[in-house]
Write an enzyme that holds these catalytic residues in place. Sequence first.
Site, PDB file in Angstrom:
ATOM      1  N   GLU A  26       0.845  -1.200   0.000  1.00 33.57           N
ATOM      2  CA  GLU A  26       0.000   0.000   0.000  1.00 33.57           C
ATOM      3  C   GLU A  26       0.879   1.248   0.000  1.00 33.57           C
ATOM      4  OE1 GLU A  26      -3.132   0.016  -1.105  1.00 33.57           O
ATOM      5  OE2 GLU A  26      -3.714  -1.314   0.535  1.00 33.57           O
ATOM      6  N   HIS A  27       0.479   2.236  -0.768  1.00 31.32           N
ATOM      7  CA  HIS A  27       1.230   3.484  -0.925  1.00 31.32           C
ATOM      8  C   HIS A  27       2.642   3.211  -1.466  1.00 31.32           C
ATOM      9  CE1 HIS A  27      -1.622   6.464   0.660  1.00 31.32           C
ATOM     10  NE2 HIS A  27      -2.070   5.460   1.371  1.00 31.32           N
ATOM     11  N   LEU A  84     -12.376   1.118  -2.855  1.00 35.51           N
ATOM     12  CA  LEU A  84     -12.436   0.014  -3.825  1.00 35.51           C
ATOM     13  C   LEU A  84     -12.251   0.520  -5.257  1.00 35.51           C
ATOM     14  CD1 LEU A  84     -15.389  -2.028  -2.281  1.00 35.51           C
ATOM     15  CD2 LEU A  84     -12.939  -2.295  -1.931  1.00 35.51           C
ATOM     16  N   ASP A 131      -4.643   1.243  -9.215  1.00 36.31           N
ATOM     17  CA  ASP A 131      -6.093   1.039  -9.320  1.00 36.31           C
ATOM     18  C   ASP A 131      -6.522   0.806 -10.762  1.00 36.31           C
ATOM     19  OD1 ASP A 131      -5.808   1.698  -6.694  1.00 36.31           O
ATOM     20  OD2 ASP A 131      -6.750   3.665  -6.853  1.00 36.31           O
ATOM     21  N   TYR A 173      -3.279  12.619   0.880  1.00 43.09           N
ATOM     22  CA  TYR A 173      -2.651  11.666  -0.046  1.00 43.09           C
ATOM     23  C   TYR A 173      -1.494  12.350  -0.780  1.00 43.09           C
ATOM     24  CZ  TYR A 173      -2.160   8.161  -3.737  1.00 43.09           C
ATOM     25  OH  TYR A 173      -1.661   7.216  -4.599  1.00 43.09           O
TER      26      TYR A 173
END
Length: 401
Positions: free
Chosen positions: A47-48, A137, A184, A234
């Site tokens: 993640e990230h 999501l 994504d 973010y």
Amino acid sequence: MTPSANKSKVPKILYSQSIVEQEFFNQFSAEPSIVVSSPGRINLIGEHTDYNNGFVLPAAIDKQMNIAISRRDDDELHFYAPDFRENFNGTVKNLTKSHKFWPNYINGVIKELIDRGFRIDGLNLVVGGDIPAGAGLSSSAALECSVVFALNEMYAFGLSKMDMVKIARAAENNFVGLQCGIMDMFASMFGKKDHAILLDCRSLKYEYIPLDFHQHAILLMDTRVKHSLATGEYNVRREQCEMGVRALRKIYPHVNSLRDANRAMIEYTLKDRVPDLIYTRCKYVVEENLRLQVGCEALRRNDLVGFGKKMYASHAGLSKLYDVSCPELDYLVDLAKDEHAIIGARMMGGGFGGCTINIIRKSYINEVVERMSKSFVGKFGQEPLAYICNISEGTHVVSGG
Ligand code: GLA
């Protein structure tokens, strides 16, 4: 499948592909030229890391964005989103940002295509789906992927899947304003049934890893805390990582991203040269890349317990070092640790709200969801939602084309 205990809490308006087609007919008194479906995604670990040129391990899920679309003879854009009962009208020549958020994902893609020299005429378009917005999501990436895929089919632009992923990401970066990475859009476009995708975000090489969980399932617990990634934190994380890279590069000129850094550089070089905050952000990213690689080895050996440990460690890093969790996410992960049927859990996606991802023994789903929900309500006064995810195909044409 949705755990029965929580059935009534699942959002009701689910615009399936056929309903989107029907709504298109109602709006425009004609059949669409093409209907395209694009999935949301989960991320097992990593993640990230995408915008730091690292590794990610996402998969497409059985929740989609569906668009029905056809060309017009003029320059006008007519969009309708039945989920929100909202219309958007504009023109191709004057693509400006809308205060309604959803048209921006469509117009952003149109703009990126035009900027690359493709000609687009006016469009009629209806969009709907069952990916909960703001739950982490990637409903926005799914929408962008469906639009670029549909336009590529309709106009026969000849774009590859990777081209389309890059265009969808550029739409999000440039038009929407979120400096997100590639994960994504990549997961939505390249998804494969029953497989996770190990993507190296530096080389863009990828490998499908079979996900055979046997007695286990992927359970998402949605805090229903809505995140709004575009507004701030973010992009701040991204800048903090870049600050770390700039500091490292003074000593190690070959370091172009945190992917090129190792733990020794972080501990013995970076730590003394940057504020503590920058050090902890960079430490998390370097450790998460390592965790993902060890985790993938565990998955390949079918060692789900070993993989689950990495998920918990990932959450600890995201919460304590990277600081993108929230009390609701932390609470759900703590509850998961007390459930023997859950072998790994962590927050998923950008953070600040949205879902935890849990690997759980199938036969215990209902009782665990009920227990966790009850405890969560006691603490926060609001019931979380629960979704069981099946791993599905990426963006595809449903009809027409
Ligand atoms: C969001 C972004 C992705 C990725 C994740 C965190 O989903 O869109 O690019 O950075 O957050 O892993």
